[in-house]
Design an enzyme around this catalytic site. Structure first.
Site, PDB file in Angstrom:
ATOM      1  N   TYR A 140       0.856  -1.185   0.000  1.00  8.79           N
ATOM      2  CA  TYR A 140       0.000   0.000   0.000  1.00  8.79           C
ATOM      3  C   TYR A 140       0.889   1.232   0.000  1.00  8.79           C
ATOM      4  CZ  TYR A 140      -3.741   3.229   0.653  1.00  8.79           C
ATOM      5  OH  TYR A 140      -4.628   4.270   0.429  1.00  8.79           O
ATOM      6  N   GLN A 201     -10.955   0.244   0.480  1.00 12.66           N
ATOM      7  CA  GLN A 201     -11.355  -0.578  -0.670  1.00 12.66           C
ATOM      8  C   GLN A 201     -10.144  -1.249  -1.314  1.00 12.66           C
ATOM      9  OE1 GLN A 201     -11.961   2.600  -0.223  1.00 12.66           O
ATOM     10  NE2 GLN A 201     -11.401   3.881  -1.962  1.00 12.66           N
ATOM     11  N   ASN A 224      -3.548   6.123   5.963  1.00 18.91           N
ATOM     12  CA  ASN A 224      -4.306   6.915   6.938  1.00 18.91           C
ATOM     13  C   ASN A 224      -5.153   5.991   7.816  1.00 18.91           C
ATOM     14  OD1 ASN A 224      -6.555   6.220   5.412  1.00 18.91           O
ATOM     15  ND2 ASN A 224      -6.855   8.257   4.555  1.00 18.91           N
ATOM     16  N   SER A 247       1.250   9.466  10.932  1.00 20.25           N
ATOM     17  CA  SER A 247       2.631   9.640  11.409  1.00 20.25           C
ATOM     18  C   SER A 247       2.700  10.279  12.784  1.00 20.25           C
ATOM     19  CB  SER A 247       3.394  10.506  10.409  1.00 20.25           C
ATOM     20  OG  SER A 247       3.374   9.893   9.152  1.00 20.25           O
ATOM     21  N   GLU A 337       6.250   6.282  16.969  1.00 23.25           N
ATOM     22  CA  GLU A 337       6.774   5.811  15.690  1.00 23.25           C
ATOM     23  C   GLU A 337       8.210   6.318  15.516  1.00 23.25           C
ATOM     24  OE1 GLU A 337       5.086   7.700  12.259  1.00 23.25           O
ATOM     25  OE2 GLU A 337       5.950   6.233  10.889  1.00 23.25           O
ATOM     26  N   HIS A 338       8.379   7.626  15.649  1.00 22.72           N
ATOM     27  CA  HIS A 338       9.714   8.233  15.548  1.00 22.72           C
ATOM     28  C   HIS A 338      10.065   8.891  16.870  1.00 22.72           C
ATOM     29  CE1 HIS A 338       7.929   8.795  11.390  1.00 22.72           C
ATOM     30  NE2 HIS A 338       8.992   8.065  11.129  1.00 22.72           N
ATOM     31  N   ASP A 371      12.981   9.508   6.643  1.00 22.88           N
ATOM     32  CA  ASP A 371      11.804   9.357   5.782  1.00 22.88           C
ATOM     33  C   ASP A 371      12.201   9.043   4.343  1.00 22.88           C
ATOM     34  OD1 ASP A 371      10.015   9.778   7.779  1.00 22.88           O
ATOM     35  OD2 ASP A 371       9.502  11.830   7.226  1.00 22.88           O
ATOM     36  N   GLU A 425      -1.445 -37.561  27.632  1.00 25.37           N
ATOM     37  CA  GLU A 425      -2.520 -36.728  27.051  1.00 25.37           C
ATOM     38  C   GLU A 425      -3.678 -37.582  26.535  1.00 25.37           C
ATOM     39  OE1 GLU A 425      -0.647 -34.349  23.996  1.00 25.37           O
ATOM     40  OE2 GLU A 425       0.289 -32.989  25.440  1.00 25.37           O
TER      41      GLU A 425
HETATM   42  N1  LIG Z   1       3.460   4.980   9.838  1.00 28.98           N
HETATM   43  C1  LIG Z   1       4.116   5.031   8.689  1.00 28.98           C
HETATM   44  O1  LIG Z   1       5.038   4.254   8.465  1.00 28.98           O
HETATM   45  C2  LIG Z   1       3.708   6.051   7.628  1.00 28.98           C
HETATM   46  C3  LIG Z   1       4.515   6.271   6.485  1.00 28.98           C
HETATM   47  C4  LIG Z   1       4.079   7.186   5.504  1.00 28.98           C
HETATM   48  C5  LIG Z   1       2.850   7.826   5.671  1.00 28.98           C
HETATM   49  N2  LIG Z   1       2.106   7.577   6.791  1.00 28.98           N
HETATM   50  C6  LIG Z   1       0.789   8.131   6.992  1.00 28.98           C
HETATM   51  O2  LIG Z   1       0.013   7.674   5.889  1.00 28.98           O
HETATM   52  C7  LIG Z   1      -1.115   8.514   5.789  1.00 28.98           C
HETATM   53  C8  LIG Z   1      -1.360   8.890   4.346  1.00 28.98           C
HETATM   54  O3  LIG Z   1      -2.663   9.395   4.317  1.00 28.98           O
HETATM   55  P1  LIG Z   1      -3.321   9.980   3.039  1.00 28.98           P
HETATM   56  O4  LIG Z   1      -4.710  10.363   3.424  1.00 28.98           O
HETATM   57  O5  LIG Z   1      -2.420  11.007   2.474  1.00 28.98           O
HETATM   58  O6  LIG Z   1      -3.341   8.781   1.981  1.00 28.98           O
HETATM   59  P2  LIG Z   1      -3.956   7.308   2.053  1.00 28.98           P
HETATM   60  O7  LIG Z   1      -3.643   6.715   0.751  1.00 28.98           O
HETATM   61  O8  LIG Z   1      -3.527   6.605   3.269  1.00 28.98           O
HETATM   62  O9  LIG Z   1      -5.535   7.531   2.169  1.00 28.98           O
HETATM   63  C9  LIG Z   1      -6.286   8.025   1.108  1.00 28.98           C
HETATM   64  C10 LIG Z   1      -7.525   7.186   0.940  1.00 28.98           C
HETATM   65  O10 LIG Z   1      -8.291   7.241   2.147  1.00 28.98           O
HETATM   66  C11 LIG Z   1      -9.632   7.015   1.834  1.00 28.98           C
HETATM   67  N3  LIG Z   1     -10.474   7.990   2.536  1.00 28.98           N
HETATM   68  C12 LIG Z   1     -10.210   9.287   2.774  1.00 28.98           C
HETATM   69  N4  LIG Z   1     -11.253   9.865   3.383  1.00 28.98           N
HETATM   70  C13 LIG Z   1     -12.201   8.895   3.518  1.00 28.98           C
HETATM   71  C14 LIG Z   1     -13.503   8.862   4.085  1.00 28.98           C
HETATM   72  N5  LIG Z   1     -14.054   9.941   4.627  1.00 28.98           N
HETATM   73  N6  LIG Z   1     -14.171   7.691   4.067  1.00 28.98           N
HETATM   74  C15 LIG Z   1     -13.609   6.569   3.539  1.00 28.98           C
HETATM   75  N7  LIG Z   1     -12.378   6.557   2.985  1.00 28.98           N
HETATM   76  C16 LIG Z   1     -11.698   7.704   2.987  1.00 28.98           C
HETATM   77  C17 LIG Z   1      -9.805   7.178   0.352  1.00 28.98           C
HETATM   78  O11 LIG Z   1     -10.104   5.946  -0.208  1.00 28.98           O
HETATM   79  C18 LIG Z   1      -8.447   7.649  -0.137  1.00 28.98           C
HETATM   80  O12 LIG Z   1      -8.108   7.049  -1.351  1.00 28.98           O
HETATM   81  C19 LIG Z   1      -0.855   9.717   6.668  1.00 28.98           C
HETATM   82  O13 LIG Z   1      -1.598   9.543   7.852  1.00 28.98           O
HETATM   83  C20 LIG Z   1       0.629   9.614   6.948  1.00 28.98           C
HETATM   84  O14 LIG Z   1       0.936  10.221   8.171  1.00 28.98           O
HETATM   85  C21 LIG Z   1       2.512   6.695   7.738  1.00 28.98           C
HETATM   86  N1  LIG Z   2       7.124  10.189   7.954  1.00 32.27           N
HETATM   87  C1  LIG Z   2       6.489   9.153   7.197  1.00 32.27           C
HETATM   88  C2  LIG Z   2       6.340   7.949   8.090  1.00 32.27           C
HETATM   89  O1  LIG Z   2       5.539   8.220   9.155  1.00 32.27           O
HETATM   90  C3  LIG Z   2       7.270   8.765   5.960  1.00 32.27           C
HETATM   91  C4  LIG Z   2       7.395   9.838   4.929  1.00 32.27           C
HETATM   92  C5  LIG Z   2       7.406   9.694   3.580  1.00 32.27           C
HETATM   93  N2  LIG Z   2       7.559  10.933   3.051  1.00 32.27           N
HETATM   94  C6  LIG Z   2       7.671  11.780   4.002  1.00 32.27           C
HETATM   95  N3  LIG Z   2       7.564  11.123   5.160  1.00 32.27           N
HETATM   96 ZN   LIG Z   3       7.376  12.099   7.053  1.00 29.01          ZN
END
Ligand SMILES: NC(=O)c1ccc[n+]([C@@H]2O[C@H](COP(=O)([O-])OP(=O)(O)OC[C@H]3O[C@@H](n4cnc5c(N)ncnc54)[C@H](O)[C@@H]3O)[C@@H](O)[C@H]2O)c1
Ligand SMILES: N[C@H](CO)Cc1c[nH]c[nH+]1
Ligand SMILES: [Zn+2]
Length: 440
Positions: A140, A201, A224, A247, A337-338, A371, A425
């Site tokens: 993903y 989805q 997300n 994040s 996380e960080h 990152d 057993e």
């Molecule tokens: N923990 C990690 O390792 C890491 C690394 C990189 C990014 N992140 C996180 O990933 C996330 C990326 O989020 P993003 O939103 O930019 O992209 P994403 O691809 O995670 O989410 C987008 C999708 O969320 C769905 N969505 C949005 N609103 C919705 C709703 N109201 N109802 C149902 N589905 C809905 C839609 O299908 C959309 O395509 C951020 O929270 C970021 O902090 C985490």
């Molecule tokens: N900080 C995110 C992980 O939580 C990873 C990322 C990608 N691009 C920028 N930041």
């Molecule tokens: Zn970042």
């Protein structure tokens, strides 16, 4: 009036001396704070629809949540040629940066490669462990509020190092906008299939399979709260790496780092998502105020000011603690996380750090370097799950099988032990199966 209040910077101020500190911190860290009932219900409904209606539901939800007008899965599928074109069309600087990051990430993950092993006992019995990759992995790549070429590399390169046979990538393209850097990264990292779908989805499609999207053995990657909640829900049907949701950054500062640097470090994670979480912990009161003032000054200059403001107001905190020991206790409780250890002697802290996805040590180690290009994986456990989860790695794309090969002598030695325990057993077939092989 401090600059922080003058600019309308809204962020919780907590002190470990406050009587309600524990309750406020618990509320700030709660998983339910972001994945509430409404999110859970919506995710359950989406998973069910994709499971029963396949591509049709996938198209409907992609149109609805990513504002597309697709009528077939062909419009949500990208071929190898399109990925190659994106790579070749990149400006030189971007192509080089991508290649440098890819090399560093690949090299780091080569160190993680576990090997199969075995040993032979005196009677000739061989015992061991065989490591095998998953056949097909689903990665993903987030794409809702930002594009993440770096996440393509972080997901796909360890899969390759692990020897995964087939990599299926999903990435949402809001409003139908393709990001060439993301596609170029998929080409560079050798992704086999790309579908422009996202959210719950996309997770459902990978977990259950549809007419077009192949079912995978394991789903990895960040996203997300909809993505994280969906991954949690499909676990069991399919493997998942971890909960890698919105994040987070926890900066622990001894007061010696430039407040402007720390303000930007806190913003760097807040700008990902309104649900992201940025927390500062320090025992230096004046320093805490200086960081708050630096944040207030910088905030109006940020391109993603609105997201940062909401994230800080809803989930951020500046925490004043009594001393270093309290800071250590807090960081282990938060299990971020960080973790940025912005202190003079980070190595001295390390033995006490028990829970963190990644530790950024010293004043010069901006979390942002991790990152993109330091080498370790940026897909990391969130919401306190660093207590039991690890960064995404080669090991996530592999499984282990135990190997047991008894010699005739070994079977005679182990048979009586197994038989005695089996009869204890009341499992007679087990006992007799072992007994048949005992030689006099
Ligand atoms: N923990 C990690 O390792 C890491 C690394 C990189 C990014 N992140 C996180 O990933 C996330 C990326 O989020 P993003 O939103 O930019 O992209 P994403 O691809 O995670 O989410 C987008 C999708 O969320 C769905 N969505 C949005 N609103 C919705 C709703 N109201 N109802 C149902 N589905 C809905 C839609 O299908 C959309 O395509 C951020 O929270 C970021 O902090 C985490
Ligand atoms: N900080 C995110 C992980 O939580 C990873 C990322 C990608 N691009 C920028 N930041
Ligand atoms: Zn970042």
């Amino acid at each position: 009036m401090s600059e922080a209040s003058a600019s309308g910077l809204e962020v919780a101020r907590l002190s470990t001396r406050d009587p309600d500190f524990e309750a406020r911190l618990d509320a700030l860290l709660a998983w339910e704070g972001v994945s509430d009932d409404a999110v859970q219900r919506r995710v359950a409904e989406i998973l069910d629809a994709v499971k029963t209606r396949g591509d049709a539901a996938l198209i409907d939800y992609s149109n609805r949540f990513d504002r597309l007008a697709a009528s077939s899965m062909a419009e949500l599928t990208l071929g190898a040629e399109r990925l190659r074109q994106a790579f070749e069309g990149l400006p030189e600087a971007q192509r080089e940066a991508l290649a440098t990051a890819a090399d560093r990430v690949r090299r780091y993950h080569e160190h993680q490669k576990p090997e199969s092993w075995s040993y032979t006992e005196a009677d000739g019995t061989v015992l061991g462990q065989q490591v095998t990759p998953v056949d097909r992995a689903g990665i993903y790549v987030p794409g809702g509020k930002a594009a993440y070429p770096s996440s393509v590399l972080m997901n796909a390169l360890p899969a390759h190092v692990a020897g995964v046979g087939e990599i299926v990538m999903v990435v949402p393209t809001p409003d139908g906008v393709l990001n060439d850097l993301v596609l170029a990264a998929a080409h560079l990292a050798g992704v086999d299939h790309v579908f422009t779908i996202g959210g719950a989805q996309a997770v459902a499609a990978l977990a259950y399979g549809t007419e077009t999207v192949p079912r995978v053995d394991k789903i990895v990657g960040p996203g997300n709260i909809y993505v994280a909640t969906a991954k949690r829900a499909v676990f069991g049907q399919v493997g998942i790496d971890m909960i890698a949701g919105p994040s987070e950054i926890l900066v622990v500062s001894d007061g010696g780092t430039d407040p402007d640097w720390l303000a930007m470090d806190l913003f760097s994670q807040a700008e990902h998502d309104e649900d992201a979480q940025s927390i500062l912990v320090t025992w230096d009161d004046a320093h805490l105020e200086a960081v708050a003032d630096a944040m207030a000054r910088a905030l109006p200059t940020m391109e993603r000011e609105a997201i940062i403001r909401t994230s800080l107001a809803e989930r951020g905190a500046l925490i004043h603690c009594r001393d270093r020991d309290e800071a250590v206790a807090l960081l282990n409780r938060i299990a971020p996380e960080h973790l940025e250890l912005s202190v003079a002697d980070p190595e001295a802290w390390l033995p006490e750090v028990r829970h963190a996805g990644a530790v950024f040590m010293g004043r010069y180690t901006a979390e942002a370097l991790g990152d993109y290009c330091a080498g370790p994986n940026h897909v990391l456990p969130t919401s306190g799950t660093a207590r039991f989860s690890s960064p995404l790695g080669v090991y996530d794309f592999q499984k282990r099988s135990s190997l047991i090969q008894c010699s005739a002598q070994g079977a005679s030695g182990l048979g009586p032990v197994a038989s005695t325990l089996a009869r204890g057993e009341s499992l007679t077939a087990h006992a007799r199966s072992a007994e048949y092989r005992i030689r006099d």
